[in-house]
Design an enzyme around this catalytic site. Structure first.
Site, PDB file in Angstrom:
ATOM      1  N   ASN A  48       0.827  -1.211   0.000  1.00 14.73           N
ATOM      2  CA  ASN A  48       0.000   0.000   0.000  1.00 14.73           C
ATOM      3  C   ASN A  48       0.860   1.260   0.000  1.00 14.73           C
ATOM      4  O   ASN A  48       0.594   2.225  -0.719  1.00 14.73           O
ATOM      5  CB  ASN A  48      -0.907   0.023   1.239  1.00 14.73           C
ATOM      6  CG  ASN A  48      -2.051  -0.955   1.159  1.00 14.73           C
ATOM      7  OD1 ASN A  48      -2.322  -1.534   0.105  1.00 14.73           O
ATOM      8  ND2 ASN A  48      -2.730  -1.154   2.271  1.00 14.73           N
ATOM      9  N   ARG A 377     -10.766  -4.365 -14.011  1.00 15.11           N
ATOM     10  CA  ARG A 377      -9.615  -5.188 -13.632  1.00 15.11           C
ATOM     11  C   ARG A 377      -9.990  -6.653 -13.815  1.00 15.11           C
ATOM     12  O   ARG A 377     -11.077  -7.069 -13.424  1.00 15.11           O
ATOM     13  CB  ARG A 377      -9.194  -4.936 -12.188  1.00 15.11           C
ATOM     14  CG  ARG A 377      -8.751  -3.501 -11.895  1.00 15.11           C
ATOM     15  CD  ARG A 377      -8.132  -3.405 -10.499  1.00 15.11           C
ATOM     16  NE  ARG A 377      -8.022  -2.036 -10.047  1.00 15.11           N
ATOM     17  CZ  ARG A 377      -7.026  -1.205 -10.378  1.00 15.11           C
ATOM     18  NH1 ARG A 377      -6.071  -1.643 -11.179  1.00 15.11           N
ATOM     19  NH2 ARG A 377      -6.996   0.020  -9.915  1.00 15.11           N
ATOM     20  N   ARG A 407      -5.454   1.841 -13.145  1.00 14.04           N
ATOM     21  CA  ARG A 407      -4.086   2.079 -12.676  1.00 14.04           C
ATOM     22  C   ARG A 407      -3.374   0.790 -12.267  1.00 14.04           C
ATOM     23  O   ARG A 407      -3.894  -0.014 -11.502  1.00 14.04           O
ATOM     24  CB  ARG A 407      -4.081   3.054 -11.501  1.00 14.04           C
ATOM     25  CG  ARG A 407      -2.677   3.381 -10.992  1.00 14.04           C
ATOM     26  CD  ARG A 407      -2.714   4.407  -9.898  1.00 14.04           C
ATOM     27  NE  ARG A 407      -2.953   5.737 -10.423  1.00 14.04           N
ATOM     28  CZ  ARG A 407      -3.780   6.617  -9.861  1.00 14.04           C
ATOM     29  NH1 ARG A 407      -4.474   6.280  -8.791  1.00 14.04           N
ATOM     30  NH2 ARG A 407      -3.918   7.816 -10.386  1.00 14.04           N
ATOM     31  N   HIS A 437     -15.652   2.874 -14.747  1.00 14.58           N
ATOM     32  CA  HIS A 437     -15.454   2.116 -13.520  1.00 14.58           C
ATOM     33  C   HIS A 437     -16.690   1.312 -13.146  1.00 14.58           C
ATOM     34  O   HIS A 437     -16.698   0.581 -12.161  1.00 14.58           O
ATOM     35  CB  HIS A 437     -15.086   3.100 -12.390  1.00 14.58           C
ATOM     36  CG  HIS A 437     -14.561   2.467 -11.154  1.00 14.58           C
ATOM     37  ND1 HIS A 437     -15.253   2.470  -9.963  1.00 14.58           N
ATOM     38  CD2 HIS A 437     -13.407   1.802 -10.910  1.00 14.58           C
ATOM     39  CE1 HIS A 437     -14.546   1.837  -9.036  1.00 14.58           C
ATOM     40  NE2 HIS A 437     -13.420   1.432  -9.580  1.00 14.58           N
ATOM     41  N   TYR A 470     -12.211  -9.956  -1.800  1.00 19.40           N
ATOM     42  CA  TYR A 470     -12.918  -8.679  -1.701  1.00 19.40           C
ATOM     43  C   TYR A 470     -14.376  -8.925  -1.335  1.00 19.40           C
ATOM     44  O   TYR A 470     -15.031  -9.778  -1.932  1.00 19.40           O
ATOM     45  CB  TYR A 470     -12.885  -7.929  -3.038  1.00 19.40           C
ATOM     46  CG  TYR A 470     -11.581  -7.268  -3.400  1.00 19.40           C
ATOM     47  CD1 TYR A 470     -10.365  -7.708  -2.876  1.00 19.40           C
ATOM     48  CD2 TYR A 470     -11.547  -6.199  -4.285  1.00 19.40           C
ATOM     49  CE1 TYR A 470      -9.176  -7.109  -3.218  1.00 19.40           C
ATOM     50  CE2 TYR A 470     -10.355  -5.585  -4.643  1.00 19.40           C
ATOM     51  CZ  TYR A 470      -9.174  -6.051  -4.115  1.00 19.40           C
ATOM     52  OH  TYR A 470      -7.995  -5.458  -4.460  1.00 19.40           O
ATOM     53  N   ARG A 566     -13.925   2.153   4.808  1.00 10.85           N
ATOM     54  CA  ARG A 566     -12.726   1.344   5.018  1.00 10.85           C
ATOM     55  C   ARG A 566     -11.456   2.179   4.968  1.00 10.85           C
ATOM     56  O   ARG A 566     -10.559   2.026   5.775  1.00 10.85           O
ATOM     57  CB  ARG A 566     -12.632   0.250   3.948  1.00 10.85           C
ATOM     58  CG  ARG A 566     -11.481  -0.729   4.194  1.00 10.85           C
ATOM     59  CD  ARG A 566     -11.135  -1.539   2.970  1.00 10.85           C
ATOM     60  NE  ARG A 566     -10.354  -0.786   2.010  1.00 10.85           N
ATOM     61  CZ  ARG A 566     -10.602  -0.731   0.714  1.00 10.85           C
ATOM     62  NH1 ARG A 566     -11.634  -1.355   0.215  1.00 10.85           N
ATOM     63  NH2 ARG A 566      -9.835  -0.023  -0.094  1.00 10.85           N
ATOM     64  N   HIS A 594     -15.138  -3.931   0.325  1.00 11.02           N
ATOM     65  CA  HIS A 594     -15.102  -3.218  -0.957  1.00 11.02           C
ATOM     66  C   HIS A 594     -16.480  -2.784  -1.439  1.00 11.02           C
ATOM     67  O   HIS A 594     -16.583  -1.966  -2.365  1.00 11.02           O
ATOM     68  CB  HIS A 594     -14.442  -4.125  -2.005  1.00 11.02           C
ATOM     69  CG  HIS A 594     -14.057  -3.451  -3.278  1.00 11.02           C
ATOM     70  ND1 HIS A 594     -14.756  -3.633  -4.454  1.00 11.02           N
ATOM     71  CD2 HIS A 594     -13.053  -2.593  -3.574  1.00 11.02           C
ATOM     72  CE1 HIS A 594     -14.194  -2.923  -5.411  1.00 11.02           C
ATOM     73  NE2 HIS A 594     -13.151  -2.282  -4.906  1.00 11.02           N
TER      74      HIS A 594
END
Length: 687
Positions: A48, A377, A407, A437, A470, A566, A594
């Site tokens: 992270n 993704r 990204r 997205h 997730y 979160r 998530h």
């Protein structure tokens, strides 16, 4: 930190994010977490932080270089924030080193597992390591001698996030330096040594190389030789010309190639490095003091996600076998079952196989004519991609909007784009200015001379790998109140235009802000009428300042607001005159929370939305996002029950407050609630 241009409390988003990553570090410190999992939380913390420097610190550094007006425009001084970031990171890195060296290492030793370094090898293990080095490692190593003016050039070309040794060779009258790149992940970072009398030994690749430096530098007659780890983190933001065509893919590829040459953001170095060696690095690389971060002996700790468990199952979380969705059978047609009712898959507790089955059935079913899907993704070996290609081969019209700008997944998505095009899929790569997205899929099926539409809408990606870790929701529906809106949305995406006026779904970039304002205004109206106005909002991040101002306005009107956030949260709860009725909790546990869930009291007729969007400016104004209402009463109850379970968590929930101390909410009535375990049991025994 209160931004100067505002009259209401805000915490800087970068500082807030660091406090989130501290919650990850808390999991590594939690002795109730299995030992190998604690190591993995250290790895997540490290990974992270790498991304934080590559993106957020890089952006701040750019802003700080622009001009003196930046502070007035932003409401804070980027250079001051960068200095505060460094102070926090140094504190967290010290905590990290203590946890690893003083706690986890010792607890592994209590389990008869020893991570040993090059100085702890006996003769037998030393011979084993040297033989391994000569056969597997030595052929991959090519030291670079740092000499004269070329030294600065060589150091400035260090690859982003790769580990290097700065090797110091001391001779009688001079010192020479060399660079050695650690060949991970080409070679495993960990070597399991032969077991001895029940004792297990593991050595890191770094220490294997340290042990065998004499084999590598055999041509020099030095007096002493030392090696110290360094790792450079670079600016990872991409600069791309704003034209969408085939040329865009080429421009993106070129930009990705430049990423490894981005501006240096952070030099992480072994805290034991001699001062003269550190000064040599700083002089050659001309780094700012904010970029210098002292660390431990080992960098790229993210590799510890794959630390080998040689001690048995008790050192990891017990398995939680994925559950079936009640009354939704994988052995039957998903389409036929969807015509009876809506279904919700709650990942990772329930299986992503339902989504794969849905796409696989669409690929084979002769009645299916068209598939529309947005992908962001994808897994490394994507069953989703395979299903779409097979659908195209079976004569279906397959339209895939694949976001190339996801990204750090850009290269993978360029690869998938080429695979899809080769397989006959119509691929739309979107618009440079807006990331797509949304997580939506719409299938058109001809039934009795009319077209029927089957939809899947989700809070998370169509990615079977992340679906195992997730926490997300995925909705199957044939409800025309939703599918009609999706048909219109996909038409717009194909034409690269944004429509307004959807009847039920809420979309970014044109409508999310206004629709959310309207929903908040309704709660304010309810509260002012003397009734109970309330909101429960769950998300990953809350940073949009105008949205925070609206929440403060609702608070002052008497609306009760419960937030589950979160990650970063720029809103400050519990502040008189702003947020006395707002509580914020953050759950960090085994799985990554998530899902985005919005619940509004609506005067007694509660509204529930699931969404792909966080309440960040980018999601609201600069991305294509979809929030969708949940109409099915059984699913509404299930989501509400899951949210209530999370609001009861007193084991892994932290209170977000003005002190930013990540205080555990704690047990008050001797009954312990752990949301992720309780949700699993709820779904397991739900009839």
């Amino acid at each position: 930190m209160l931004a100067q241009k505002h009259k209401y409390p805000l915490i800087n988003r970068e500082i807030s994010w660091l406090f989130f990553n501290e919650r990850v570090l808390q999991e590594a410190a939690d002795k109730t977490v299995p030992l190998i999992e604690r190591l993995r939380f250290l790895a997540i913390f490290s990974s992270n932080l790498d991304e934080f420097y590559r993106v957020r610190v890089a952006t701040l550094s750019r802003l700080g270089d622009i001009n003196s007006k930046t502070k007035t425009i932003l409401g804070f001084n980027p250079r001051k924030i960068l200095n505060e970031i460094k102070n926090i990171v140094v504190r967290l890195e010290k905590r990290f080193d203590y946890l690893y060296e003083q706690e986890i290492i010792k607890e592994l030793e209590a389990q008869k597992i020893f991570i040993i370094n090059e100085q702890q090898l006996n003769v037998a293990r030393g011979n084993y390591v040297r033989e391994y080095f000569r056969q597997r490692v030595l052929p991959t190593l090519v030291p670079i001698m740092l000499e004269g003016e070329d030294a600065a050039k060589q150091l400035l070309e260090l690859k982003d996030r790769h580990i290097y040794f700065l090797v110091k060779l001391t001779f009688r009258k001079r010192v020479r330096y060399a660079l050695v790149e650690i060949p991970s992940p080409v070679i495993s970072r960990f070597l399991i040594l032969p077991e001895n009398r029940g004792l297990k030994f593991i050595i890191l690749l770094d220490d294997i190389i340290r042990y065998c430096l004499d084999d590598l530098f055999f041509i020099f007659e030095y007096d002493t030789i030392e090696a110290y780890s360094i790792q450079l983190t670079r600016d990872a933001e991409l600069d791309i010309d704003a034209n969408v065509s085939e040329k865009f893919v080429d421009a993106l590829v070129r930009s990705l190639q430049r990423r490894d040459k981005g501006r240096p953001m952070r030099l992480l170095y072994d805290n034991d490095i001699p001062l003269d060696a550190l000064n040599y690095l700083v002089s050659c690389m001309q780094l700012d003091s904010e970029a210098l971060i002292p660390g431990g002996r080992y960098h790229n700790f993210k590799d510890f996600i794959n630390f080998p468990n040689v001690g048995g199952p008790s050192l990891e979380y017990p398995p939680m076998p994925q559950l079936r969705v009640n009354n939704l059978e994988l052995g039957r047609s998903i389409f036929s079952q969807m015509t009876q009712r809506d279904y919700l898959v709650s990942l990772p507790y329930q299986s992503f196989d339902y989504i794969v089955h849905f796409l696989r059935e669409a690929a084979m079913d002769p009645k299916v004519k068209e598939i529309n899907i947005c992908l962001y993704r994808l897994a490394e070996n994507s069953s989703v991609i395979n299903a779409l290609i097979n659908a195209a081969k079976n004569g279906k019209k397959v339209n895939c909007l694949l976001e190339l700008k996801a990204r750090f997944d850009e290269e993978a998505n360029i690869y998938w784009r080429n695979r899809l095009v080769e397989g006959g899929v119509n691929v739309n790569i979107g618009m440079v200015q807006y990331k797509v997205h949304a997580k939506i899929c719409l299938i058109a099926r001809r039934e009795k001379k009319r077209m029927v539409y089957y939809a899947n809408l989700a809070t998370g990606n169509f990615n079977e790998k992340t679906a195992r870790i997730y926490c997300d929701h995925s909705l199957f529906t044939v409800n025309p109140l939703i599918t009609n809106d999706l048909r219109r949305l996909f038409r717009g995406l194909e034409k690269q235009v944004f429509y307004r006026g959807y009847k039920n779904i809420i979309t970014s970039p044109l409508e999310t802000r206004q629709r959310l304002y309207e929903l908040i205004a309704k709660e304010i109206e309810v509260a002012r009428s003397g009734k109970k106005g309330y909101m429960i909002l769950k998300m990953n991040s809350l940073s949009d300042e105008e949205m925070i101002a609206k929440l403060y306005e609702a608070n002052n009107a008497g609306v009760n607001i419960q937030l589950i956030v979160r990650g970063m949260c720029c809103l400050v709860p519990g502040q008189p005159g702003f947020s006395e009725r707002i509580t914020v909790r953050s759950i960090v546990d085994r799985y990554l929370e998530h899902a985005r869930v919005w619940i509004f009291g609506n005067g007694g007729e509660e509204l529930i939305y699931l969404s792909s969007a966080d309440l960040m400016t980018r999601n609201i104004d600069r991305r294509v996002e979809v929030a969708f209402p949940v109409f099915d009463a059984r699913i509404r109850k299930e989501i509400r029950d899951i949210i209530n379970i999370q609001l009861r968590d007193n084991t892994k929930a932290r209170e977000i407050n003005h002190l930013n101390n990540n205080r555990y909410i704690g047990v008050k009535n001797k009954i312990r609630h752990r949301a992720q375990q309780d949700i699993y049991n709820y779904l397991k025994y739900k009839s």
